[in-house]
Write a protein that holds these residues in place. Structure first.
Motif, PDB file in Angstrom:
ATOM      1  N   LEU A 175     -30.031 -31.462  57.372  1.00  0.00           N
ATOM      2  CA  LEU A 175     -28.583 -31.283  57.230  1.00  0.00           C
ATOM      3  C   LEU A 175     -27.841 -32.403  57.979  1.00  0.00           C
ATOM      4  O   LEU A 175     -26.854 -32.941  57.484  1.00  0.00           O
ATOM      5  CB  LEU A 175     -28.175 -29.908  57.760  1.00  0.00           C
ATOM      6  N   THR A 178     -27.379 -35.443  56.035  1.00  0.00           N
ATOM      7  CA  THR A 178     -26.416 -35.500  54.940  1.00  0.00           C
ATOM      8  C   THR A 178     -25.030 -35.942  55.407  1.00  0.00           C
ATOM      9  O   THR A 178     -24.163 -36.178  54.583  1.00  0.00           O
ATOM     10  CB  THR A 178     -26.255 -34.135  54.241  1.00  0.00           C
ATOM     11  N   ILE A 181     -21.803 -41.027  53.921  1.00  0.00           N
ATOM     12  CA  ILE A 181     -21.630 -41.282  52.487  1.00  0.00           C
ATOM     13  C   ILE A 181     -22.836 -40.739  51.708  1.00  0.00           C
ATOM     14  O   ILE A 181     -23.964 -41.049  52.055  1.00  0.00           O
ATOM     15  CB  ILE A 181     -21.514 -42.794  52.257  1.00  0.00           C
ATOM     16  N   ASP A 182     -22.577 -39.942  50.679  1.00  0.00           N
ATOM     17  CA  ASP A 182     -23.717 -39.342  49.985  1.00  0.00           C
ATOM     18  C   ASP A 182     -24.304 -40.321  48.981  1.00  0.00           C
ATOM     19  O   ASP A 182     -23.611 -41.213  48.495  1.00  0.00           O
ATOM     20  CB  ASP A 182     -23.289 -38.040  49.300  1.00  0.00           C
ATOM     21  N   PHE A 187     -19.620 -40.124  48.097  1.00  0.00           N
ATOM     22  CA  PHE A 187     -18.570 -39.302  48.698  1.00  0.00           C
ATOM     23  C   PHE A 187     -18.889 -39.047  50.169  1.00  0.00           C
ATOM     24  O   PHE A 187     -20.026 -38.734  50.500  1.00  0.00           O
ATOM     25  CB  PHE A 187     -18.473 -37.977  47.935  1.00  0.00           C
ATOM     26  N   PRO A 188     -17.899 -39.186  51.064  1.00  0.00           N
ATOM     27  CA  PRO A 188     -18.180 -38.932  52.481  1.00  0.00           C
ATOM     28  C   PRO A 188     -18.277 -37.431  52.783  1.00  0.00           C
ATOM     29  O   PRO A 188     -17.312 -36.703  52.563  1.00  0.00           O
ATOM     30  CB  PRO A 188     -16.991 -39.564  53.202  1.00  0.00           C
ATOM     31  N   ARG A 189     -19.435 -36.995  53.263  1.00  0.00           N
ATOM     32  CA  ARG A 189     -19.645 -35.564  53.537  1.00  0.00           C
ATOM     33  C   ARG A 189     -19.581 -35.285  55.035  1.00  0.00           C
ATOM     34  O   ARG A 189     -20.117 -36.045  55.837  1.00  0.00           O
ATOM     35  CB  ARG A 189     -21.026 -35.139  53.018  1.00  0.00           C
ATOM     36  N   PHE A 190     -19.009 -34.162  55.400  1.00  0.00           N
ATOM     37  CA  PHE A 190     -18.981 -33.678  56.792  1.00  0.00           C
ATOM     38  C   PHE A 190     -18.465 -34.740  57.756  1.00  0.00           C
ATOM     39  O   PHE A 190     -18.994 -34.897  58.853  1.00  0.00           O
ATOM     40  CB  PHE A 190     -20.374 -33.224  57.245  1.00  0.00           C
ATOM     41  N   PHE A 192     -14.988 -35.110  58.426  1.00  0.00           N
ATOM     42  CA  PHE A 192     -13.752 -34.620  59.036  1.00  0.00           C
ATOM     43  C   PHE A 192     -12.740 -35.740  59.224  1.00  0.00           C
ATOM     44  O   PHE A 192     -12.006 -35.770  60.207  1.00  0.00           O
ATOM     45  CB  PHE A 192     -14.034 -33.934  60.375  1.00  0.00           C
ATOM     46  N   VAL A 195     -13.750 -42.012  60.854  1.00  0.00           N
ATOM     47  CA  VAL A 195     -14.390 -43.200  60.293  1.00  0.00           C
ATOM     48  C   VAL A 195     -15.806 -43.358  60.834  1.00  0.00           C
ATOM     49  O   VAL A 195     -16.743 -43.659  60.109  1.00  0.00           O
ATOM     50  CB  VAL A 195     -13.538 -44.442  60.604  1.00  0.00           C
ATOM     51  N   GLU A 196     -15.986 -43.111  62.148  1.00  0.00           N
ATOM     52  CA  GLU A 196     -17.296 -43.334  62.758  1.00  0.00           C
ATOM     53  C   GLU A 196     -18.371 -42.449  62.122  1.00  0.00           C
ATOM     54  O   GLU A 196     -19.525 -42.840  61.998  1.00  0.00           O
ATOM     55  CB  GLU A 196     -17.240 -43.062  64.269  1.00  0.00           C
ATOM     56  N   MET A 198     -18.627 -41.678  59.148  1.00  0.00           N
ATOM     57  CA  MET A 198     -19.038 -42.134  57.827  1.00  0.00           C
ATOM     58  C   MET A 198     -20.341 -42.915  57.873  1.00  0.00           C
ATOM     59  O   MET A 198     -21.031 -43.039  56.875  1.00  0.00           O
ATOM     60  CB  MET A 198     -17.932 -42.983  57.205  1.00  0.00           C
ATOM     61  N   GLN A 199     -20.672 -43.478  59.033  1.00  0.00           N
ATOM     62  CA  GLN A 199     -21.949 -44.186  59.146  1.00  0.00           C
ATOM     63  C   GLN A 199     -23.114 -43.220  59.281  1.00  0.00           C
ATOM     64  O   GLN A 199     -24.266 -43.628  59.326  1.00  0.00           O
ATOM     65  CB  GLN A 199     -21.936 -45.160  60.314  1.00  0.00           C
TER      66      GLN A 199
ATOM     67  N   GLY B  75     -22.564 -49.101  58.274  1.00  0.00           N
ATOM     68  CA  GLY B  75     -22.541 -47.750  57.740  1.00  0.00           C
ATOM     69  C   GLY B  75     -21.289 -47.432  56.957  1.00  0.00           C
ATOM     70  O   GLY B  75     -20.320 -48.190  56.936  1.00  0.00           O
ATOM     71  N   GLY B  76     -21.333 -46.258  56.325  1.00  0.00           N
ATOM     72  CA  GLY B  76     -20.189 -45.801  55.548  1.00  0.00           C
ATOM     73  C   GLY B  76     -19.818 -46.751  54.442  1.00  0.00           C
ATOM     74  O   GLY B  76     -18.638 -46.927  54.150  1.00  0.00           O
TER      75      GLY B  76
ATOM     76  N   LEU C  43     -29.900 -26.587  51.887  1.00  0.00           N
ATOM     77  CA  LEU C  43     -30.186 -26.497  53.314  1.00  0.00           C
ATOM     78  C   LEU C  43     -29.461 -25.316  53.940  1.00  0.00           C
ATOM     79  O   LEU C  43     -30.020 -24.626  54.806  1.00  0.00           O
ATOM     80  CB  LEU C  43     -29.797 -27.802  54.008  1.00  0.00           C
TER      81      LEU C  43
END
Lengths: 494, 330, 154
Positions: A175, A178, A181-182, A187-190, A192, A195-196, A198-199, B75-76, C43
């Motif tokens: 989890l 995940t 970015i998926d 799509f950015p998941r979890f 909130f 920006v940080e 997203m990595q 990242g991202g 999950l």
């Protein structure tokens, strides 16, 4: 051949040799200090190796871990405190031997069989990895999907904890993977809105938190009361070794092979290798009643096994990018950072790198003999290092190391959160290793699943259409079936 | 090289000696730069963007006499690094390498940042995508491949090269649209960058990879893949045997993954006045040229105004392409 | 500190529900039934299952809801424990303003003194380690450690 000569040039560069020597000393020290583990040594080394060229970086990790796994035997024998979890399996046995007045022989056996076991692991690595890479070059997302499944299954299968908690840890790790970015739609998941985040969850900072900070939390509680330890001086440790060799050479071979195989299985490393080979040794011994009374036989098996596991763990790491233990999980991260994605292509594109790793492994195991001897001789002084100074320094290394991984405070915050979380999990008997493996393999699992589904136009049977994928898939499903059946039978019996 | 450094050192000592009281006004007056500069790179160490940034940084360091430290903020899909550049203090001590993704991410709804969020300094490089197939693919030239794609039903062919909505995905979409097909006529298999996509290609997992030729080079050199064409106005001298789409199919479609140096918005003019000529000098340096050519990286320069126009133009085109492909969001 | 399995399981059930709820905001990918929400949902189910099993097990065990270790009642030991996250938080909050060198030195010195190191040893060790780490990471490795107050001097 060219690559081999190139590798010699790379490894026997003076600066690389200096790095290897320094990391050997570092590994010895970390291994010999109870509470500092080989994984922690690696996690703390990564920020340092991050900025080095690949060869010294890998050299530092290989050498430090090999030394640490051996050095863990020293306080086990002297204080009944295993220096690393890999020595826990036979710490009691080893201490009993010391109490019987056999400290010298005990240390000699631990040193020599650690070196020899390590070499067996390297030989298997050298023989198996390139051959496997030949096969793996034709692996596509289907095969990697099943490999990731198999690896994750092993992780739960091999932990000593109960299955529910093993699975729980694995799911939590997956989890965490995940976050960010998926891989299917971008799509950015979890996150909130951060920006940080997203990595994603930085894996090295997590490792530093879970393996180093959680250990510091436990250590901090006792450090104010810790007195100085007193240990005896070791004398001639090589006397009587010949007899042990002649009597227990088969134990040595068996322990090394078991160690290598367990090391190569994803999710299980040197500590589990030592536990299993100790149990095997006792089970097949002619004199099992002597086990636990300071009998050398089990020590031969398990001290060989934990060092051979190191080499074994590199096989899946280099060939598939699937870690064999938590140390190689970090190594994979390092390889990615150096843009040398582990996998079969490394063997064709950078063969000199692979040969260099082999050479460093041999070198590390050879210098273990003199350095280990020196470490044993100076164990008295080493074990007297004041922990009240050591602890703050390690915390600072953790902070700076995590900062360097993301070049921002995000790494430090993540390390702290994961340190507390790791401590919480272990307090509840939930093993951390499956979580780490889930975090490492989570992206691969999801990415290869999505890729495979798109390639198969949504037909699930395509997962079994390629020959190797079919075999791996059926094997995975069989293992799941067996696990399920065992679980049902056990609960039915109750 | 030693002259500017020693004078900088002298200045620093002077500054230190003058004490905290004078430090602030002195900092304002002292010629930029008088302490180390951070160069943020939104992509990982060892990749093409990182390598380009590192050589630019090393050469700036030599010219301006202060360390230019490359800091990878990865990242991202590039959001993390790009936002680190945009949100830093606009004092010139944090600059960064921005890449084509800045014209794409905001269309995908990943960030608010767009080319307007920066002070552009110089455009340094642009790489066109290539069309790569497996070495023993039945299609040995781009014409045969294009005909096969057109004649077979949608979804027969699979392509990869980067994540969903990444630059190489848009390269494929643009190429398909230029041939009069729909953007998803060839299914896109998202991957974690060009190298894993090339591995998939070699393993027979996908049919086409549309990454840049330098990124595909290792597999091509190993004899496992073949470049059929590049989507650029002219051939790359490093890979002279690879034709352009225009000369083979008569399609004048080109797109590129570009990289340039930018600073946060609101950079003082006197700081830009130091950096812009220095970057121009780096670009004209023979050492930079040699490095870029050896790697097969395309060289293109634009001054701040030109770079801004270039980005605005690219931003509009990307928006159109992404809406056309159903990749835009929000 | 150890929560009862039932309590831990209940927390996990709640957590799994929250994860599922979060995934309802993820966009679906047109034309395919596996989008960004598939894996988190699988999950969440797995975690919920583990949580449920822990609840069942915990109800059978009848252990106390929260078991507290002996050391947690000893204020000095509790402070030792809390100092680790406390020092890290201090670094997070103060390092940008103060700079790496003062922050690291303060952390090392404070921890060593609390852990009963002799001041005469702790002072030089804290100073030496701070400078060595700064030299190594900032100087050799070029990690952008915060400069803070020391900016004009560096």
């Amino acid at each position: 051949m060219d690559a081999l000569i190139q590798a010699f040039g790379l490894v026997f560069d003076p600066s690389v040799l200096v790095v290897i020597l320094l990391s050997a000393v570092f590994g010895m020290f970390v291994g010999a200090m109870p509470g500092l583990t080989a994984t922690m040594a690696t996690a703390l080394l990564v920020p340092v190796t991050f900025f080095m060229p690949p060869i010294p970086a890998l050299g530092a990790i290989v050498t430090a871990t090999a030394m640490a796994i051996f050095a863990g035997d020293i306080p086990a024998a002297m204080l009944r405190m295993p220096g690393t979890p890999a020595s826990a399996a036979y710490a009691d046995e080893s201490y009993e031997m010391t109490k019987k007045g056999q400290l010298n022989l005990n240390m000699g056996v631990n040193l020599v069989f650690s070196v020899a076991g390590g070499l067996v692991g390297v030989v298997v690595l050298i023989a198996a990895a390139p051959a496997l890479a030949e096969v793996a070059i034709n692996f596509s997302s289907f095969e990697y999907f099943w490999l990731a499944c198999l690896g994750l299954t092993c992780a739960v299968f091999l932990t000593n904890a109960d299955a529910v908690k093993g699975f729980l840890s694995l799911f939590l790790g997956l989890l965490l993977a995940t976050v960010g970015i998926d891989p299917s739609a971008g799509f950015p998941r979890f996150t909130f809105g951060e920006v940080e985040l997203m990595q994603g969850i930085n894996f090295i900072a997590t490792m530093i938190g879970m393996f180093a900070v959680s250990e510091l939390l436990r250590g901090a509680v006792t450090v104010r009361d810790a007195g100085h330890v007193v240990v005896q001086q070791v004398g001639d440790m090589f006397r009587g070794l010949g007899a042990v060799w002649r009597r227990y050479w088969f134990n040595f071979l068996r322990g090394s092979v078991i160690g290598t195989v367990i090391g190569a299985l994803p999710g299980a490393g040197a500590d589990i290798a030592a536990w299993i080979s100790y149990a095997v040794s006792k089970r097949f011994s002619k004199e099992p009643e002597k086990f636990g009374t300071g009998h050398v036989e089990g020590i031969v098996d398990s001290t060989s096994a934990n060092n051979s596991a190191l080499g074994g763990a590199w096989i899946p790491a280099l060939v598939f990018g699937i870690p064999g233990d938590s140390i190689t999980a970090i190594v994979i991260g390092v390889l990615y950072m150096k843009n040398m994605n582990p996998g079969p292509t490394v063997f064709t594109e950078n063969p000199q790198l692979i040969y260099s790793v082999f050479l460093i492994f041999i070198l590390a195991n050879l210098i273990m003999l003199p350095l280990g001897w020196a470490a044993i001789k100076s164990a008295r002084q080493m074990l007297r290092t004041p922990r009240n100074l050591l602890l703050p320094c390690i915390l600072l290394f953790c902070i700076v190391g995590s900062f360097a991984m993301t070049n921002s405070l995000y790494g430090v915050v993540l390390m702290l959160v994961m340190g507390l979380f790791g401590w919480f999990l272990e307090e509840h008997g939930i093993p951390v290793a499956p979580l780490i493996l889930g975090l490492v393999l989570g992206e691969m699992l999801e990415q290869t699943f999505v890729q495979s589904m798109i390639k198969a136009d949504g037909h699930y049977l395509e997962f079994f259409a390629r020959p190797i994928a079919g075999v791996l898939g059926v094997a995975t499903l069989l293992i799941w079936g067996v696990m399920l059946a065992r679980g049902i039978m056990r609960s039915a019996r109750r | 090289m030693s002259a500017p450094r020693s004078s900088a050192l002298a200045r620093r000592t002077l500054l230190a000696a003058s004490g905290g009281l004078l430090a602030l006004p002195a900092l304002g007056q002292a010629r930029f730069p008088n302490r180390p500069v951070q160069m943020v790179v939104p992509w990982g160490a060892g990749g093409g963007t990182d390598a380009t940034a590192r050589i630019v940084a090393a050469m700036l360091e030599r010219r301006l006499g202060q360390p230019f430290n490359v800091v990878n903020r990865t990242g991202g899909s590039g959001v993390v690094g790009h936002s680190a550049i945009a949100t830093a203090a606009p004092d010139g001590y944090t600059i960064g390498m921005i890449t084509v993704e800045i014209t794409m991410m905001h269309w995908q709804g990943l960030t608010q940042l767009n080319p307007e969020s920066y002070t552009p300094l110089a455009l340094m490089n642009s790489d066109p995508p290539g069309v790569q197939v497996k070495h023993d693919s039945p299609f040995q030239d781009i014409k045969a491949l294009a005909d096969a794609i057109k004649s077979r039903p949608a979804g027969t062919f699979k392509a990869s090269g980067t994540g969903q909505g990444g630059i190489w995905h848009l390269a494929l979409v643009g190429w398909l649209q230029a041939m009069g097909l729909k953007g998803d006529h060839v299914r896109w298999v998202p991957s974690n960058g060009a190298a894993p996509a090339m591995q998939e290609l070699a393993a027979g997992g996908v049919d086409i990879v549309t990454c840049s030729v330098p990124e595909a080079r290792a597999m091509i050199d190993a004899g496992r893949a073949k470049a059929l064409a590049i989507m650029a106005p002219e051939r790359n001298p490093m890979f002279a045997s690879v034709p352009t789409l225009n000369e083979t199919l008569g399609i004048n479609y080109s797109v590129g993954a570009w990289r340039g140096i930018a600073a946060p918005k609101g950079l003082p003019a006197e700081v830009a006045g130091v950096l812009v000529p220095a970057l121009k000098a780096v670009f004209d340096d023979q050492e930079f040229k040699t490095f870029m050519t050896q790697r097969g990286f395309g060289m293109i320069y634009a001054d701040p105004q030109g770079f801004a126009r270039f980005m605005a133009e690219g931003d509009r085109a990307m928006g159109e392409a992404m809406r056309g492909a159903g990749l835009a969001r929000g | 500190m150890r929560l009862n399995d039932a309590l831990l399981g209940a927390i996990l059930l709640g957590f799994a529900g929250w994860v599922w709820w979060m995934t309802t905001f993820f966009p679906a990918f047109p034309g395919q039934d596996y989008g960004p929400n598939l894996f988190p949902r699988i999950l969440a189910c797995g975690i919920a299952l583990c949580g449920a099993m822990l609840v069942l097990r915990g109800l059978r065990q009848r252990a106390p809801l929260v078991a507290v270790d002996g050391w947690m009642r000893d204020p000095a030991k509790l402070v030792s424990f809390l100092l680790i996250p406390g020092a890290t938080l201090f670094y997070v909050l103060a390092s940008d303003r103060l700079g790496f060198i003062p922050t690291a030195f303060a952390i090392l010195l404070a921890l060593a003194l609390w852990f009963r190191a002799r001041p005469l040893v702790a002072l030089p060790v804290a100073a030496g380690v701070t400078l060595a780490v700064h030299w190594f990471f900032s100087g050799l490795m070029r990690v952008p450690l915060p400069r803070g107050l020391m900016d004009p001097l560096l």
